[in-house]
Design a protein around this motif. Structure first.
Motif, PDB file in Angstrom:
ATOM      1  N   LEU A   8       0.823  -1.215   0.000  1.00  0.00           N
ATOM      2  CA  LEU A   8       0.000   0.000   0.000  1.00  0.00           C
ATOM      3  C   LEU A   8       0.859   1.267   0.000  1.00  0.00           C
ATOM      4  O   LEU A   8       0.367   2.351   0.284  1.00  0.00           O
ATOM      5  N   GLN A   9       2.127   1.114  -0.347  1.00  0.00           N
ATOM      6  CA  GLN A   9       3.015   2.269  -0.442  1.00  0.00           C
ATOM      7  C   GLN A   9       2.451   3.280  -1.434  1.00  0.00           C
ATOM      8  O   GLN A   9       2.053   2.927  -2.543  1.00  0.00           O
ATOM      9  N   ALA A  31      -0.776   1.502   7.946  1.00  0.00           N
ATOM     10  CA  ALA A  31       0.487   2.240   7.998  1.00  0.00           C
ATOM     11  C   ALA A  31       1.670   1.292   7.801  1.00  0.00           C
ATOM     12  O   ALA A  31       2.628   1.618   7.100  1.00  0.00           O
ATOM     13  N   ALA A  32       1.599   0.119   8.417  1.00  0.00           N
ATOM     14  CA  ALA A  32       2.687  -0.847   8.299  1.00  0.00           C
ATOM     15  C   ALA A  32       2.863  -1.332   6.867  1.00  0.00           C
ATOM     16  O   ALA A  32       3.953  -1.774   6.485  1.00  0.00           O
ATOM     17  N   GLN A  33       1.803  -1.235   6.071  1.00  0.00           N
ATOM     18  CA  GLN A  33       1.875  -1.629   4.665  1.00  0.00           C
ATOM     19  C   GLN A  33       2.178  -0.457   3.738  1.00  0.00           C
ATOM     20  O   GLN A  33       2.091  -0.579   2.522  1.00  0.00           O
ATOM     21  N   GLY A  59       4.844   3.170  10.879  1.00  0.00           N
ATOM     22  CA  GLY A  59       5.442   3.387   9.566  1.00  0.00           C
ATOM     23  C   GLY A  59       4.707   4.332   8.651  1.00  0.00           C
ATOM     24  O   GLY A  59       5.050   4.441   7.472  1.00  0.00           O
ATOM     25  N   ALA A  60       3.691   5.044   9.150  1.00  0.00           N
ATOM     26  CA  ALA A  60       2.947   5.975   8.301  1.00  0.00           C
ATOM     27  C   ALA A  60       3.845   7.137   7.884  1.00  0.00           C
ATOM     28  O   ALA A  60       4.521   7.743   8.714  1.00  0.00           O
ATOM     29  N   ILE A 242      -8.756  -8.411  13.296  1.00  0.00           N
ATOM     30  CA  ILE A 242      -9.704  -7.809  12.354  1.00  0.00           C
ATOM     31  C   ILE A 242      -8.948  -6.947  11.353  1.00  0.00           C
ATOM     32  O   ILE A 242      -9.237  -6.945  10.151  1.00  0.00           O
ATOM     33  N   ALA A 243      -7.938  -6.227  11.839  1.00  0.00           N
ATOM     34  CA  ALA A 243      -7.159  -5.334  10.978  1.00  0.00           C
ATOM     35  C   ALA A 243      -6.455  -6.088   9.864  1.00  0.00           C
ATOM     36  O   ALA A 243      -6.319  -5.573   8.748  1.00  0.00           O
TER      37      ALA A 243
END
Length: 271
Positions: A8-9, A31-33, A59-60, A242-243
């Motif tokens: 998702l960068q 954010a981690a992705q 990581g956002a 769930i996330a």
């Protein structure tokens, strides 16, 4: 050594109700992705800053935060415009929700209005305003956090069940309307629901305490009693679990998964 890929960068996500619980866990996972985040919630400055710090730690690359009141239609629209002022919104997660339990005949009309406004109408407005932009870009992900109560009913939850059933139905309509947008290469536009069962969040706490009082027992026994009634696994889910479901739905590989209502309910709706 190459860094792990982050699918998702370069994407940007608006997650409503994301300063705690499932919403914050979803925002952290996105954010981690690699996604930039737009946080939202009725929270004070300290709580907002704590959530922003958690997302930066995850990581956002960018974190915006807003406190619009989703009970008011003009505030929902203002939230969307404020989010868009910081850039395109590629991912929309309608997570904000409120609950009140009472028999139908004793449910205050004001509670009906508030629950429908936050749990259903706000999602209608965010989708109405953002889906056309996603279609134009050829990529978009809408994930609506419904509930097991979007698939089956329970007593003393008339407005909540009505809102969540409505959210599942509305999501299916939107999925059909936008199924042809974009392509495999661009990622397409998808609309899905995730339907959690018992999950460790603040929204279930009043029900646990009410059951504890009725049974004259402690919290853990009250929770086990509630799960025995509905959830065959006898285990709650964690917000982070769930996330993970939500995050995968947002990846490019999920371009053909649309119109689904995915239960994460320990077998509740399989009965």
């Amino acid at each position: 050594m190459n860094a792990a890929p982050r699918p998702l960068q370069g994407r940007r996500a608006l997650v409503t109700g994301s300063v705690q619980g499932i919403g914050l866990a979803i925002a952290e996972a996105l954010a981690a992705q690699g996604a930039a985040l737009v946080l939202h919630g009725l929270a004070g400055a300290q709580e907002l800053e704590g959530a922003r710090a958690a997302l930066r730690q995850a990581g956002a690359s960018q974190v915006d935060a807003f406190t619009h009141d989703l009970r008011q239609p003009d505030q929902v629209e203002a939230l969307v415009h404020a989010a868009l002022a910081g850039g395109a919104v590629d991912i929309l997660v309608n997570n904000a929700g409120i609950q009140h339990t009472a028999p139908l005949a004793q449910m205050p009309r004001s509670r009906w209005d508030e629950i429908l406004a936050v749990n259903l109408s706000a999602a209608f407005d965010t989708m109405r305003l953002l889906l056309p932009r996603m279609a134009q870009a050829g990529y978009g992900r809408v994930v609506n956090i419904a509930s097991v109560h979007g698939l089956v009913a329970s007593v003393q939850k008339a407005p909540y069940v009505a809102a969540k059933f409505g959210l599942v139905g509305m999501s299916r309509v939107a999925a059909l309307e936008y199924a042809g947008a974009g392509s495999r290469a661009s990622g397409g536009v998808t609309v899905n629901c995730v339907c959690p069962g018992w999950t460790e969040t603040a929204i279930i706490e009043p029900q646990i305490q009410a059951r504890a009082a009725a049974l004259a027992t402690g919290r853990e026994e009250a929770l086990r009693d509630l799960m025995r009634e509905k959830q065959p696994s006898q285990r709650t889910s964690l917000p982070s679990e769930i996330a993970r479901v939500v995050t995968w739905l947002c990846e490019p590989a999920a371009h053909n998964l649309t119109g689904a209502a995915i239960p994460v309910d320990g077998g509740w709706t399989a009965q």
